[in-house]
Write an enzyme that holds these catalytic residues in place. Structure first.
Site, PDB file in Angstrom:
ATOM      1  N   CYS A   1      47.812  32.404  34.380  1.00  0.00           N
ATOM      2  CA  CYS A   1      46.732  33.263  33.871  1.00  0.00           C
ATOM      3  C   CYS A   1      47.377  34.441  33.141  1.00  0.00           C
ATOM      4  O   CYS A   1      48.604  34.621  33.182  1.00  0.00           O
ATOM      5  CB  CYS A   1      45.913  33.778  35.044  1.00  0.00           C
ATOM      6  SG  CYS A   1      46.934  34.751  36.174  1.00  0.00           S
TER       7      CYS A   1
ATOM      8  N   CYS B   1      48.022  43.282  38.132  1.00  0.00           N
ATOM      9  CA  CYS B   1      47.091  42.712  37.148  1.00  0.00           C
ATOM     10  C   CYS B   1      45.957  43.716  36.896  1.00  0.00           C
ATOM     11  O   CYS B   1      45.394  44.278  37.839  1.00  0.00           O
ATOM     12  CB  CYS B   1      46.518  41.404  37.677  1.00  0.00           C
ATOM     13  SG  CYS B   1      45.264  40.733  36.586  1.00  0.00           S
TER      14      CYS B   1
ATOM     15  N   GLU C   1      47.188  41.372  47.911  1.00  0.00           N
ATOM     16  CA  GLU C   1      46.183  42.084  47.100  1.00  0.00           C
ATOM     17  C   GLU C   1      45.242  42.881  47.994  1.00  0.00           C
ATOM     18  O   GLU C   1      44.908  44.040  47.692  1.00  0.00           O
ATOM     19  CB  GLU C   1      45.386  41.071  46.260  1.00  0.00           C
ATOM     20  CG  GLU C   1      44.331  41.767  45.411  1.00  0.00           C
ATOM     21  CD  GLU C   1      43.398  40.798  44.704  1.00  0.00           C
ATOM     22  OE1 GLU C   1      43.846  39.701  44.300  1.00  0.00           O
ATOM     23  OE2 GLU C   1      42.211  41.133  44.565  1.00  0.00           O
TER      24      GLU C   1
ATOM     25  N   THR D   1      40.265  39.011  44.117  1.00  0.00           N
ATOM     26  CA  THR D   1      40.055  38.356  42.819  1.00  0.00           C
ATOM     27  C   THR D   1      40.217  36.832  42.858  1.00  0.00           C
ATOM     28  O   THR D   1      39.848  36.157  41.913  1.00  0.00           O
ATOM     29  CB  THR D   1      41.068  38.896  41.796  1.00  0.00           C
ATOM     30  OG1 THR D   1      42.384  38.703  42.322  1.00  0.00           O
ATOM     31  CG2 THR D   1      40.833  40.352  41.485  1.00  0.00           C
TER      32      THR D   1
ATOM     33  N   SER E   1      49.730  30.929  47.771  1.00  0.00           N
ATOM     34  CA  SER E   1      48.937  31.283  46.593  1.00  0.00           C
ATOM     35  C   SER E   1      47.461  31.087  46.907  1.00  0.00           C
ATOM     36  O   SER E   1      46.993  29.958  47.108  1.00  0.00           O
ATOM     37  CB  SER E   1      49.343  30.404  45.405  1.00  0.00           C
ATOM     38  OG  SER E   1      48.345  30.460  44.410  1.00  0.00           O
TER      39      SER E   1
HETATM   40  S1  SF4 Z   1      43.553  38.628  39.217  1.00  0.00           S
HETATM   41 FE1  SF4 Z   1      45.301  37.330  39.770  1.00  0.00          FE
HETATM   42  S2  SF4 Z   1      44.682  35.257  39.192  1.00  0.00           S
HETATM   43 FE2  SF4 Z   1      43.289  36.676  38.170  1.00  0.00          FE
HETATM   44  S3  SF4 Z   1      44.135  37.073  36.129  1.00  0.00           S
HETATM   45 FE3  SF4 Z   1      44.932  38.645  37.485  1.00  0.00          FE
HETATM   46  S4  SF4 Z   1      46.869  37.839  38.285  1.00  0.00           S
HETATM   47 FE4  SF4 Z   1      45.729  36.115  37.429  1.00  0.00          FE
END
Ligand code: SF4
Length: 325
Positions: free
Chosen positions: A12, A96, A126, A164, A222
């Site tokens: 991603c 992210c 996270e 997420t 994951s």
């Molecule tokens: S939240 Fe996690 S899975 Fe979603 S785009 Fe960001 S890094 Fe990728």
């Protein structure tokens, strides 16, 4: 046999950005670059960066003073940021942007006096990072049963957020349970499940009727890869999580005329190609089930933008908007 590939699958925008950050940091500052925790949950990615001079640590105490440290895509709590400052580390944030958005929502709700329910898995990096934004205000739940047991000081002042990388369907059930229990609850317009997680789950849903068995390539830690297995199993299709082609057991494929393959958001495409190459004996047809074109790209931290340009990379100046399905 027929092999059917899910599309989208694999990397991603958040994972691509995180890897890019470590690579450009190695280039700009030279090795070693320290990375707190796995930059993304994938052994192959971690090993390849380690070979280039990244050192992965669990604790900032293991990073020599004055070194460069990268925070992983999953995000960190404010406590970790302060610790980096105290240790005089040059911190580069590979969180992210979609995770950062959840942190900002947590900060806002906490300031406004809400009790915050964070839907997610409490041991995931996270969730640990988001929880750290307002530990005294956030409660983590991951099932409808946990919602039923919740007791909050003011049931009229409650907000929810989500990790997420959850299952879209399971999360919907938990949010409905929250709305029944706390009718005045506030939250994001849908949930915080990111575009990549949603798209990969939708692709699996589209594919499962067409295959006898699904192989999901991704790491055991994951979250989004594990959810892909669950989505297939919920639909009644046998599905297995594998690190790479070496994990495929012949008995899984016995009698299977159609084998599906997909990959979690932190899985490099090379692992998919290797799996396809192994299954592709003479006469085997390979096709893709294409659900959506993804064109999401995230900008790099300012300090690495020039290094990337010097490499001839074209980068978005700003984070691009997602294309939704
Ligand atoms: S939240 Fe996690 S899975 Fe979603 S785009 Fe960001 S890094 Fe990728």
């Amino acid at each position: 046999m027929r092999v059917v590939l899910a599309q989208p699958r694999g990397f991603c925008a958040g994972v691509e950005r995180a890897i890019e950050i470590v690579e450009r940091a190695l280039e700009k500052y030279g090795p070693p670059i320290y990375v707190r925790h796995e930059i993304v949950h994938n052994r192959h990615v971690v090993e390849s960066l380690r070979e280039r001079g990244a050192i992965f640590v669990d604790h900032l105490a293991d990073v020599p003073r004055g070194s460069v440290v990268v925070f992983s895509a999953h995000g960190v709590s404010p406590e970790i940021r302060s610790e980096a400052k105290e240790r005089d580390l040059r911190a580069i944030d590979a969180t992210c942007p979609l995770v950062t958005k959840v942190h900002l929502e947590a900060i806002r709700y906490a300031k406004e006096g809400y009790s915050i329910i964070l839907i997610g898995h409490e041991d995931h990096d996270e969730v640990i990072g988001t929880l750290g934004e307002a530990p005294e205000r956030i409660v983590v739940v991951d099932s409808v049963e946990e919602v039923e047991r919740l007791e909050l000081p003011d049931p009229d002042k409650v907000a929810y957020l989500t990790q997420t990388t959850l299952s879209v369907d399971d999360t919907r059930d938990v949010i409905e349970a929250l709305r029944r229990k706390f009718p005045k609850i506030v939250g994001p317009s849908r949930d915080d499940i990111c575009y990549a997680t949603q798209n990969r789950q939708t692709a699996v849903k589209r594919l499962v009727d067409d295959v006898d068995v699904l192989l999901v390539i991704g790491a055991a830690n994951s979250s989004n890869a594990k959810r892909l297995v669950e989505v297939a199993q919920t639909a009644g299709t046998q599905a297995y999580l594998i690190n790479d082609v070496g994990d495929i057991r012949p008995e899984w494929l016995q009698g299977a005329a159609r084998v599906g393959i997909t990959a979690g958001a932190s899985t490099p495409e090379i692992l998919v190609s290797q799996a396809v190459a192994t299954l592709r004996t003479e006469g085997v047809k390979v096709r893709e089930v294409h659900v959506v074109e993804e064109d999401v790209r995230f900008a790099l931290p300012q300090e690495l933008t020039q290094t990337a340009r010097d490499r001839g990379l074209t980068l978005p100046e700003r984070t691009a908007m997602r294309r939704s399905i």
